[in-house]
Enzyme design. Structure first.
Site, PDB file in Angstrom:
ATOM      1  N   ARG A  82       1.803   4.462 -48.244  1.00 37.87           N
ATOM      2  CA  ARG A  82       2.545   3.218 -48.456  1.00 37.87           C
ATOM      3  C   ARG A  82       2.260   2.667 -49.840  1.00 37.87           C
ATOM      4  NH1 ARG A  82       3.782  -1.985 -45.255  1.00 37.87           N
ATOM      5  NH2 ARG A  82       4.907  -3.119 -46.872  1.00 37.87           N
ATOM      6  N   ARG A  91       9.848   1.970 -46.757  1.00 40.18           N
ATOM      7  CA  ARG A  91       8.426   2.307 -46.760  1.00 40.18           C
ATOM      8  C   ARG A  91       8.149   3.521 -45.881  1.00 40.18           C
ATOM      9  NH1 ARG A  91       7.637  -3.498 -44.365  1.00 40.18           N
ATOM     10  NH2 ARG A  91       9.187  -3.685 -45.949  1.00 40.18           N
ATOM     11  N   ASP A  94       4.523   1.101 -42.050  1.00 39.88           N
ATOM     12  CA  ASP A  94       4.199  -0.322 -42.002  1.00 39.88           C
ATOM     13  C   ASP A  94       3.452  -0.540 -40.690  1.00 39.88           C
ATOM     14  OD1 ASP A  94       4.232  -3.031 -42.786  1.00 39.88           O
ATOM     15  OD2 ASP A  94       6.011  -3.429 -41.585  1.00 39.88           O
ATOM     16  N   ASP A  96       1.992  -3.704 -38.561  1.00 39.84           N
ATOM     17  CA  ASP A  96       1.875  -5.155 -38.431  1.00 39.84           C
ATOM     18  C   ASP A  96       1.079  -5.502 -37.186  1.00 39.84           C
ATOM     19  OD1 ASP A  96       3.365  -5.913 -40.688  1.00 39.84           O
ATOM     20  OD2 ASP A  96       5.253  -5.816 -39.589  1.00 39.84           O
TER      21      ASP A  96
END
Length: 161
Positions: A82, A91, A94, A96
Protein backbone atom coordinates in the site's frame (compact mmCIF):
# COMPACT_ATOMS: atom_id res chain seq x y z
CA UNK A 1 -8.70 -10.46 25.15
CA UNK A 2 -10.33 -7.80 22.97
CA UNK A 3 -12.64 -8.18 19.99
CA UNK A 4 -12.11 -6.04 16.93
CA UNK A 5 -14.06 -5.88 13.69
CA UNK A 6 -12.00 -5.04 10.63
CA UNK A 7 -12.88 -4.37 7.02
CA UNK A 8 -10.24 -5.23 4.46
CA UNK A 9 -10.37 -4.36 0.80
CA UNK A 10 -8.44 -3.54 -2.31
CA UNK A 11 -8.83 -2.90 -6.01
CA UNK A 12 -5.33 -3.18 -7.48
CA UNK A 13 -3.29 -6.25 -8.41
CA UNK A 14 -4.63 -9.70 -7.62
CA UNK A 15 -7.40 -8.60 -5.27
CA UNK A 16 -8.19 -12.08 -3.93
CA UNK A 17 -4.54 -12.92 -3.20
CA UNK A 18 -4.01 -9.54 -1.54
CA UNK A 19 -6.99 -10.12 0.77
CA UNK A 20 -5.77 -13.64 1.60
CA UNK A 21 -2.33 -12.26 2.41
CA UNK A 22 -3.91 -9.58 4.60
CA UNK A 23 -5.96 -12.20 6.51
CA UNK A 24 -2.84 -14.33 7.06
CA UNK A 25 -0.82 -11.32 8.20
CA UNK A 26 -3.57 -10.11 10.54
CA UNK A 27 -3.82 -13.60 12.03
CA UNK A 28 -0.03 -13.73 12.58
CA UNK A 29 0.56 -10.18 13.78
CA UNK A 30 -2.66 -8.69 15.15
CA UNK A 31 -4.83 -11.46 16.54
CA UNK A 32 -6.75 -14.64 15.90
CA UNK A 33 -9.29 -14.38 13.10
CA UNK A 34 -12.55 -15.73 14.59
CA UNK A 35 -14.95 -14.99 11.71
CA UNK A 36 -14.52 -13.92 8.11
CA UNK A 37 -17.27 -12.89 5.71
CA UNK A 38 -17.44 -13.92 2.11
CA UNK A 39 -15.77 -11.62 -0.39
CA UNK A 40 -17.91 -8.77 -1.71
CA UNK A 41 -17.31 -6.92 -4.96
CA UNK A 42 -18.13 -3.28 -4.49
CA UNK A 43 -18.18 -0.11 -6.52
CA UNK A 44 -15.58 2.49 -5.52
CA UNK A 45 -16.61 5.19 -3.06
CA UNK A 46 -15.63 8.83 -3.55
CA UNK A 47 -13.33 8.67 -6.57
CA UNK A 48 -15.37 6.47 -8.93
CA UNK A 49 -12.79 6.49 -11.77
CA UNK A 50 -11.08 3.32 -10.57
CA UNK A 51 -11.62 -0.47 -10.59
CA UNK A 52 -14.16 -2.19 -8.32
CA UNK A 53 -13.04 -3.35 -4.89
CA UNK A 54 -13.11 -6.69 -3.17
CA UNK A 55 -13.99 -6.31 0.51
CA UNK A 56 -14.20 -8.69 3.45
CA UNK A 57 -15.14 -8.26 7.10
CA UNK A 58 -13.15 -9.97 9.85
CA UNK A 59 -13.77 -10.48 13.54
CA UNK A 60 -10.55 -10.93 15.48
CA UNK A 61 -9.48 -11.54 19.06
CA UNK A 62 -6.51 -9.37 19.89
CA UNK A 63 -4.36 -8.56 22.88
CA UNK A 64 -3.25 -5.32 21.20
CA UNK A 65 -4.59 -2.01 22.49
CA UNK A 66 -6.40 0.09 19.83
CA UNK A 67 -3.47 2.28 18.71
CA UNK A 68 -1.13 -0.71 18.54
CA UNK A 69 -3.71 -2.53 16.43
CA UNK A 70 -3.91 0.50 14.11
CA UNK A 71 -0.11 0.67 13.75
CA UNK A 72 0.08 -3.09 13.15
CA UNK A 73 -2.58 -2.98 10.42
CA UNK A 74 -0.89 0.01 8.78
CA UNK A 75 2.41 -1.90 8.79
CA UNK A 76 0.67 -4.90 7.19
CA UNK A 77 -0.72 -2.57 4.50
CA UNK A 78 2.79 -1.23 3.77
CA UNK A 79 4.24 -4.75 3.65
CA UNK A 80 1.62 -5.86 1.12
CA UNK A 81 2.38 -2.78 -1.00
CA UNK A 82 0.00 0.00 0.00
CA UNK A 83 1.16 3.47 -0.92
CA UNK A 84 -0.97 6.28 0.50
CA UNK A 85 -1.31 8.93 -2.19
CA UNK A 86 -4.83 10.24 -2.48
CA UNK A 87 -7.95 10.06 -0.36
CA UNK A 88 -10.36 7.42 -1.69
CA UNK A 89 -7.77 6.45 -4.31
CA UNK A 90 -7.11 2.99 -5.72
CA UNK A 91 -5.10 0.72 -3.43
CA UNK A 92 -3.57 -2.73 -3.19
CA UNK A 93 -4.95 -3.19 0.34
CA UNK A 94 -6.84 -1.22 2.94
CA UNK A 95 -7.41 -2.42 6.51
CA UNK A 96 -9.88 -0.40 8.56
CA UNK A 97 -10.75 -0.93 12.19
CA UNK A 98 -14.53 -0.58 12.37
CA UNK A 99 -15.15 -1.55 16.01
CA UNK A 100 -12.91 -2.29 18.98
CA UNK A 101 -14.88 -3.97 21.74
CA UNK A 102 -17.71 -1.57 22.52
CA UNK A 103 -15.36 1.39 22.81
CA UNK A 104 -15.84 4.91 21.58
CA UNK A 105 -12.46 6.47 20.78
CA UNK A 106 -11.76 9.92 19.35
CA UNK A 107 -8.07 10.53 18.77
CA UNK A 108 -6.45 12.44 15.90
CA UNK A 109 -5.30 9.20 14.24
CA UNK A 110 -8.10 6.84 15.32
CA UNK A 111 -11.84 7.30 15.62
CA UNK A 112 -13.96 4.33 16.69
CA UNK A 113 -16.44 3.14 15.79
CA UNK A 114 -15.44 4.07 12.25
CA UNK A 115 -17.19 7.45 11.84
CA UNK A 116 -18.70 6.83 8.37
CA UNK A 117 -19.41 3.10 8.44
CA UNK A 118 -23.17 3.56 8.74
CA UNK A 119 -23.27 5.40 5.39
CA UNK A 120 -21.43 2.74 3.41
CA UNK A 121 -23.16 -0.37 2.11
CA UNK A 122 -19.76 -1.90 1.25
CA UNK A 123 -18.95 -1.90 4.98
CA UNK A 124 -22.37 -2.89 6.30
CA UNK A 125 -23.09 -5.83 3.95
CA UNK A 126 -20.04 -7.93 4.95
CA UNK A 127 -20.46 -6.91 8.62
CA UNK A 128 -24.08 -8.04 8.47
CA UNK A 129 -22.89 -11.49 7.44
CA UNK A 130 -20.66 -12.00 10.50
CA UNK A 131 -22.07 -9.73 13.25
CA UNK A 132 -25.67 -8.74 12.33
CA UNK A 133 -26.71 -8.26 15.97
CA UNK A 134 -23.70 -6.15 16.98
CA UNK A 135 -25.02 -2.85 18.35
CA UNK A 136 -23.24 0.37 17.38
CA UNK A 137 -22.30 1.94 20.76
CA UNK A 138 -23.14 5.49 19.64
CA UNK A 139 -26.06 4.99 17.25
CA UNK A 140 -27.63 2.25 19.43
CA UNK A 141 -28.71 0.26 16.36
CA UNK A 142 -27.54 -3.16 15.26
CA UNK A 143 -25.74 -3.80 11.98
CA UNK A 144 -28.83 -5.42 10.43
CA UNK A 145 -30.86 -2.24 11.06
CA UNK A 146 -28.08 0.08 9.88
CA UNK A 147 -27.86 -1.90 6.62
CA UNK A 148 -31.64 -1.85 6.14
CA UNK A 149 -31.68 1.94 6.62
CA UNK A 150 -28.53 2.70 4.61
CA UNK A 151 -29.19 5.16 1.77
CA UNK A 152 -26.00 4.23 -0.13
CA UNK A 153 -27.06 2.86 -3.54
CA UNK A 154 -23.65 1.76 -4.78
CA UNK A 155 -23.71 -1.92 -5.80
CA UNK A 156 -22.34 -4.53 -3.39
CA UNK A 157 -22.47 -8.16 -4.47
CA UNK A 158 -21.32 -11.30 -2.74
CA UNK A 159 -18.67 -13.10 -4.82
CA UNK A 160 -19.55 -16.70 -5.53
CA UNK A 161 -22.88 -16.50 -3.79
Amino acid sequence: MNTAILLIGGNLGNRTENLQLAVQSIHQQAGKVIKASALYETAPWGNVQQPDYLNQALQIETSLPPLDLLHTTMNIERTIGRIRQEKWGARVIDIDIIFYNNEVISLPELKLPHPRMQYRRFVLAPLNEIVPELVHPVLKQDIRTLLAECKDELPVKKVGG
